[in-house]
Scaffold this active site. Sequence first.
Site, short mmCIF file in Angstrom:
data_model
loop_
_atom_site.label_atom_id
_atom_site.label_comp_id
_atom_site.label_asym_id
_atom_site.label_seq_id
_atom_site.Cartn_x
_atom_site.Cartn_y
_atom_site.Cartn_z
N GLY A 211 -17.62 -22.04 -3.34
CA GLY A 211 -16.80 -20.82 -3.39
C GLY A 211 -17.18 -19.95 -2.21
O GLY A 211 -18.24 -20.10 -1.62
N THR A 212 -16.29 -19.04 -1.85
CA THR A 212 -16.53 -18.27 -0.62
C THR A 212 -15.60 -17.09 -0.60
O THR A 212 -14.57 -17.09 -1.27
CB THR A 212 -16.17 -19.15 0.59
OG1 THR A 212 -17.07 -20.23 0.66
CG2 THR A 212 -16.26 -18.38 1.90
N THR A 213 -15.99 -16.08 0.20
CA THR A 213 -14.98 -15.13 0.67
C THR A 213 -15.14 -15.01 2.17
O THR A 213 -16.25 -14.72 2.65
CB THR A 213 -15.18 -13.73 0.05
OG1 THR A 213 -15.36 -13.85 -1.34
CG2 THR A 213 -14.00 -12.84 0.35
#
Lengths: 231, 252
Positions: free
Chosen positions: A31-33
Amino acid sequence: MATKAFAMSQKFCDLQSPMEPDFVSAQHLTGTTVMAVQFDGGVVIGADSRTTSGAYVANRVTDKLTRITDKIYCCRSGSAADTQAIADIVAYHLSVHQLEIGEEPLVKTAAKIFQDLCYTNRDQMSAGIICAGWDRKEGGQVYCIPLGGMCLRQPVTIGGSGSTYIYGYVDAIYKPNMAQNACLEFTKNAISLAIQRDGSSGGVVRLASITEAGIERQTILHNDLPKFSVI
Amino acid sequence: MSSIGTGYDLSASQFSPDGRVFQVEYAQKAVENSGTVVAIRGKDGIVFGVEKLVLSKLYEKGSNKRIFHIDRHIGLAVAGLLADARQIAEIAREEAANYRSNYGGPIPCAVLADRVSMYMHAYTLYSFVRPFGCSVVISSYDEDGPHMHVIEPSGASHGYYGCAIGKGKQAAKTEIEKIKMKEMSMRELVNEVARIVYTVHDEVKDKAFELELSWVGKDTEGLHQFVPAEIQEEAEKLAKKSLEDSDSEEDM
């Protein structure tokens, strides 16, 4: 991009269609932003620093802002292995290209090479990439290359699983022709908001601004992130 | 200056004792026997002028053009064996198309010149092929201005402000050196190029010729095009007139 519910549904899919290769439902999803904004004279890029394997945080201080050339960087979201491999190949091609043309490569060229790799291998890969940087012909540019291998230039773009929580914020706050400092503030706030809500994003916020003079990086530790809500 | 390279001139894979590759020099002779190409780089564009020698009145006008389009923004003019030149043009087109496909933009003139020279040079290394019997001039115009390169049969390539290749090259170079090309617009250069080609054309030896004119620059927005018919007509009229004027000066 990878919430727990999505991972669980993949497992059920596996049971129902044994034709699917098992790595599709394997648990190593990141997951990432990530985010990039263009301003007059360059770009600001930003990312969180969490890499997960399911519920376990494999790396809490990841650097997702990867150098392609001195003035072209990419923000990586999706599979860590896939995006690292792609970034290495693009960096190699651009270094040879730089020798051939005798000057710094264009951001558009880097984006094109990213697109070729992501599109041609779209079935085998899971990579959402933002390619951003500065060149002398067009100045600051941001190109987003999401999962299927499309390539689109945009003034501002966000990516990763955490980005879904900040579309409203970005739409409300972004205005064209923002100054460099306003862009840095905007990016920091947006990623902080995403970290707050997305379980797969967290850690520190890494920011960088790329201009004619090169790249300037900063890291904002978790305690120093802006606080928005008490609920 | 002709010299016989007896024994060392049978293949391109042989050096002579004084360090020359005769096959390449013979290829350059093929270029010198062909109609003149004059190319001048001005401040906002480049003009090509080709003296296309017409061997028979039965030929259709405009056939066997010696100026080629490479991609949208590059022109290529040739002197030498036309059949060899067509292969070079094809290679140049493939390289330009591949560059666009790989890197998402038009190929810079200097990069194309490098690639074409590498290709032409490869044919000077082996005994089972012969070097190309043509020199090519390539030109383009982009945000950095006009660019022009010449590649010879040896594979050597240089950037130029003004150049001439083919049989009238010595006389043409003398004329070109008189022109202050860096200050001239492409519109002004059309007339100059036409005049020079008419001047160096040998009426006695070569009788009929067609003038091919093409340009690329600010006025064409970076596209390589053949010069429009009215402008070409006017340029040829002025060229013929200046020939008559200089002829009549000689009588005095």
